[in-house]
Enzyme design. Structure first.
Site, PDB file in Angstrom:
ATOM      1  N   THR A 378      42.178  36.379  25.861  1.00 43.80           N
ATOM      2  CA  THR A 378      41.153  36.446  24.792  1.00 43.80           C
ATOM      3  C   THR A 378      41.179  38.089  23.872  1.00 43.80           C
ATOM      4  O   THR A 378      42.329  39.197  24.269  1.00 43.80           O
ATOM      5  CB  THR A 378      39.816  37.334  25.892  1.00 43.80           C
ATOM      6  N   ASN A 398      41.088  31.306  25.093  1.00 42.13           N
ATOM      7  CA  ASN A 398      41.102  31.065  26.739  1.00 42.13           C
ATOM      8  C   ASN A 398      42.832  31.179  27.245  1.00 42.13           C
ATOM      9  O   ASN A 398      42.578  32.802  26.686  1.00 42.13           O
ATOM     10  CB  ASN A 398      41.154  29.864  27.382  1.00 42.13           C
ATOM     11  N   GLU A 417      39.383  25.966  26.121  1.00 42.38           N
ATOM     12  CA  GLU A 417      38.544  26.500  25.956  1.00 42.38           C
ATOM     13  C   GLU A 417      37.668  25.420  27.698  1.00 42.38           C
ATOM     14  O   GLU A 417      36.355  25.941  28.383  1.00 42.38           O
ATOM     15  CB  GLU A 417      37.901  26.790  25.675  1.00 42.38           C
ATOM     16  N   ASP A 420      36.768  26.303  30.651  1.00 40.27           N
ATOM     17  CA  ASP A 420      35.874  26.625  31.527  1.00 40.27           C
ATOM     18  C   ASP A 420      34.692  26.257  31.635  1.00 40.27           C
ATOM     19  O   ASP A 420      33.764  26.239  32.489  1.00 40.27           O
ATOM     20  CB  ASP A 420      35.787  27.564  30.211  1.00 40.27           C
ATOM     21  N   SER A 449      30.798  31.091  29.102  1.00 42.05           N
ATOM     22  CA  SER A 449      31.814  32.375  29.267  1.00 42.05           C
ATOM     23  C   SER A 449      31.775  33.416  29.906  1.00 42.05           C
ATOM     24  O   SER A 449      30.472  33.661  30.123  1.00 42.05           O
ATOM     25  CB  SER A 449      31.555  32.500  27.722  1.00 42.05           C
ATOM     26  N   SER A 450      32.627  34.286  29.977  1.00 49.29           N
ATOM     27  CA  SER A 450      32.484  35.643  30.515  1.00 49.29           C
ATOM     28  C   SER A 450      32.418  36.697  29.260  1.00 49.29           C
ATOM     29  O   SER A 450      32.189  37.513  29.633  1.00 49.29           O
ATOM     30  CB  SER A 450      33.216  36.176  31.314  1.00 49.29           C
ATOM     31  N   GLY A 469      39.744  38.926  29.926  1.00 53.81           N
ATOM     32  CA  GLY A 469      40.352  39.791  30.874  1.00 53.81           C
ATOM     33  C   GLY A 469      39.399  38.282  31.655  1.00 53.81           C
ATOM     34  O   GLY A 469      39.108  38.747  32.778  1.00 53.81           O
ATOM     35  N   GLY A 470      38.138  37.475  31.171  1.00 52.98           N
ATOM     36  CA  GLY A 470      38.369  36.672  31.597  1.00 52.98           C
ATOM     37  C   GLY A 470      36.850  37.326  32.558  1.00 52.98           C
ATOM     38  O   GLY A 470      36.249  37.711  32.096  1.00 52.98           O
TER      39      GLY A 470
HETATM   40  O1  DON Z   1      35.565  32.051  27.831  1.00 55.80           O
HETATM   41  C1  DON Z   1      35.575  32.884  28.728  1.00 55.80           C
HETATM   42  O2  DON Z   1      35.388  33.706  29.594  1.00 55.80           O
HETATM   43  C2  DON Z   1      37.280  32.469  29.384  1.00 55.80           C
HETATM   44  N1  DON Z   1      37.778  31.654  28.044  1.00 55.80           N
HETATM   45  C3  DON Z   1      37.893  33.527  28.135  1.00 55.80           C
HETATM   46  C4  DON Z   1      39.301  33.915  28.719  1.00 55.80           C
HETATM   47  C5  DON Z   1      39.854  35.538  29.363  1.00 55.80           C
HETATM   48  O3  DON Z   1      39.464  36.037  28.695  1.00 55.80           O
HETATM   49  C6  DON Z   1      41.068  35.418  29.394  1.00 55.80           C
HETATM   50  N2  DON Z   1      41.391  34.493  30.506  1.00 55.80           N
HETATM   51  N3  DON Z   1      41.662  33.372  30.484  1.00 55.80           N
END
Ligand code: DON
Length: 571
Positions: A378, A398, A417, A420, A449-450, A469-470
């Site tokens: 991300t 993602n 995605e 998620d 999402s985060s 960073g997820g």
């Molecule tokens: O939207 C989200 O929370 C995740 N798809 C973000 C992914 C991310 O930051 C890093 N790795 N998966």
């Protein structure tokens, strides 16, 4: 820390800039300034920062610059984000004194029923969830760029997309993270002829220092620039996307592409001490979690606690917010989450009462089921222009290189995605993320999402921040807010050591060196499991306008050697 010499350089240059600015006549001004003394951009790749600065020089505003930065990141960081993915843009329109949350999250195609992701034994088919056409949601980023231009920009897309188009066509030097990430995803990516045509164009895998050219992506961006929404979601590009997905056994329809829409949502707002926090509402879990954590933490004067107790109460706040993330949140167009309750001070007071001052709460004593640990991709950027317009944006495909699938002839690397979503209720995905009904897939629904693009405002200070960073995005933003509140400057906020707790697994993880031996021992004595030697994670890109000192400053994450943040003062 990874690149100490660069970090020292950045800190020294920020210190020098601060010193020089403090000598300007503005330093004594009694009244907070109404407008920033110039512009500032922080982004995860220097070519994107430069593209945004160029657009600002050419008369664009922060929103035009955001289009240039976003599209350039989409070209130079295919490992992190792209026009085959989605994102969230938090905007401040200074003229109208209005904040807008632009939700360009991907949506589920109708084919993505929960049954579609089960293997023959009824377990989660991880390959489908993470790789290839079934893992991809309908992209949102192209629609966001068009929407930004139409409603907020000053310049045409032909101008603001020009840097991305040029870099896609002429190429850019491959950096270490891109080459290394390709290595770990290559078996999946090389399944697909469209992906091989881009990444193996010179006959072998991308290597650091080589130039990556993406001529099909340049053409796709040109169509977007000339035809707007229809240049991507209808016509030639759409036909190729549909054909490429179908050729690999997926099922998207023309109507699903043509009916994709961004959403403008009310940002989530709350107060933390003297700060107004403006941040991401659902379908991000980030804002709700931030509100919960900060409201819980308001019960302590963190500056008076020793390091171990400060870390303890922060980790306990993180643990509780992540439990709620897993259970309650999903796309607000489909599920009603108890957001008002979760972000209320009364709820926080209840949570706070369950925190023992000297003892870890075992996660399985909190009701609920295990949850997230996502990875480290991300991308985030922050912009402020000379009129005070601001953008804090986080965008993603993602996992590393998304689904790995480029439909032939498009140059568009599709996201993965769909992972998620809680594709199988209660089954964690590759990174331990799980969820339940609120985040189950459904046609047209957005996955939780985060991503947490955020503004933090006091009468004197205006900041924009966010991270990649997820699930660790949320805690990086939390630590960033606590850092700014404790008086850190933007560069210190980006560089600050990180720790994280997410309820499950029941452990504090910390970057090597983030916690000293005494703090670790004290936390362990309180009952915390501490994984203290983790390698660095995330990437915080932040800008700050200090209205009292009439200064702009930037924070570029020293963990990322290709990141760049710059202030350009008005002449
Ligand atoms: O939207 C989200 O929370 C995740 N798809 C973000 C992914 C991310 O930051 C890093 N790795 N998966």
């Amino acid at each position: 820390m990874l690149i100490p010499s660069r970090m020292i350089r950045v800190i020294l240059s920020v210190a020098l800039a601060t010193l020089l600015l403090s000598l300007t006549p503005f330093a004594d001004a009694k009244k907070p300034s109404e407008k920033p003394p110039g512009v500032a951009i922080a982004a995860a790749h220097g070519l994107a920062t430069d593209a945004g600065l160029q657009i600002l020089r050419d008369g664009g505003n922060a929103f035009d610059a955001a289009i240039a930065v976003s599209s350039t990141l989409a070209v130079v960081e295919p490992i992190s984000s792209g026009i085959g993915g989605g994102g969230f843009f938090l905007l401040h329109d200074a003229n109208k004194d209005r904040d807008i949350f632009l939700d360009a999250r991907e949506t589920a195609p109708a084919s993505a029923t929960p049954q579609a992701y089960l293997d023959k034994d009824g377990g989660l088919d991880r390959d489908r969830a993470e790789n290839g056409p079934w893992s991809a949601g309908i992209p949102g980023l192209p629609a966001a760029l068009v929407h930004l231009q139409k409603h907020y920009g000053r310049l045409p897309l032909k101008t603001t997309l020009a840097p991305a188009i040029r870099i896609a066509r002429e190429g850019f030097p491959i950096y270490a993270r891109l080459a290394k990430g390709y290595g770990s995803r290559r078996t999946v990516m090389e399944r697909y002829p469209g992906t091989r045509a881009v990444f193996l164009a010179d006959g072998d895998a991308p290597e650091e220092g080589e130039v990556l050219k993406q001529p099909d992506l340049a053409r796709t961006l040109e169509l977007l620039a000339s035809k707007g929404f229809d240049g991507f979601y209808r016509g030639d590009t759409a036909d190729k996307l549909l054909a490429g997905v179908k050729a690999e056994g997926g099922q998207w329809t023309a109507a699903e592409l043509a009916s994709y829409r961004v959403r403008e949502r009310e940002p989530l707002r709350f107060k933390y001490r003297d700060w107004d926090i403006v941040t991401a509402p659902p379908p991000s879990s980030g804002g709700v979690a931030l509100a919960e954590m900060l409201h819980v933490l308001e019960g302590w004067d963190l500056s008076k606690l020793d390091a171990a107790h400060r870390t303890h109460v922060i980790a306990e706040a993180m643990r509780r917010a992540f439990r709620d993330r897993t259970i309650y949140l999903g796309d607000p167009d489909f599920v009603e989450a108890p957001v008002a309750r979760l972000i209320s001070r009364d709820y926080a007071a209840g949570l706070r009462a369950t925190i023992h001052p000297d003892k870890a709460t075992p996660s399985d004593l909190l009701s609920g089921q295990p949850a997230p640990l996502e990875d480290d991709e991300t991308t985030h950027f922050s912009i402020i222009d000379a009129d005070g317009n601001r953008v804090s944006a986080t965008q993603t495909v993602n996992l590393l290189y998304g689904s790995g699938l480029i439909p032939p002839g498009t140059g568009v690397l599709l996201n993965d995605e769909m992972d998620d979503f809680a594709l199988r209720p209660g089954t964690p995905n590759a990174f331990g993320v799980m969820g339940f009904a609120a985040n189950a897939p459904q046609a047209g629904k957005r996955m939780l999402s985060s991503m947490t693009p955020t503004f933090m405002l006091s009468p004197q200070r205006v900041t924009a921040l966010g991270a990649r960073g997820g699930s660790r995005i949320i805690t990086q933003v939390l630590l960033g807010i606590l850092g700014y509140d404790a008086g850190l400057r933007a560069q210190q906020v980006s560089a600050s050591p990180r720790f994280h707790h997410q309820w499950m697994p029941d452990a504090i993880s910390a970057e090597a060196g983030a916690l000293d031996a005494g703090t670790i021992a004290a936390l362990q004595a309180m009952g915390h499991k501490v994984n203290a030697g983790e390698s660095v994670w995330g990437d915080v890109e932040t800008v700050e306008w200090n209205r009292a000192t009439h200064t702009l400053s930037v924070g570029s994450d020293p963990r990322n050697p290709v990141a760049k943040a710059e202030v350009v003062l008005a002449p």
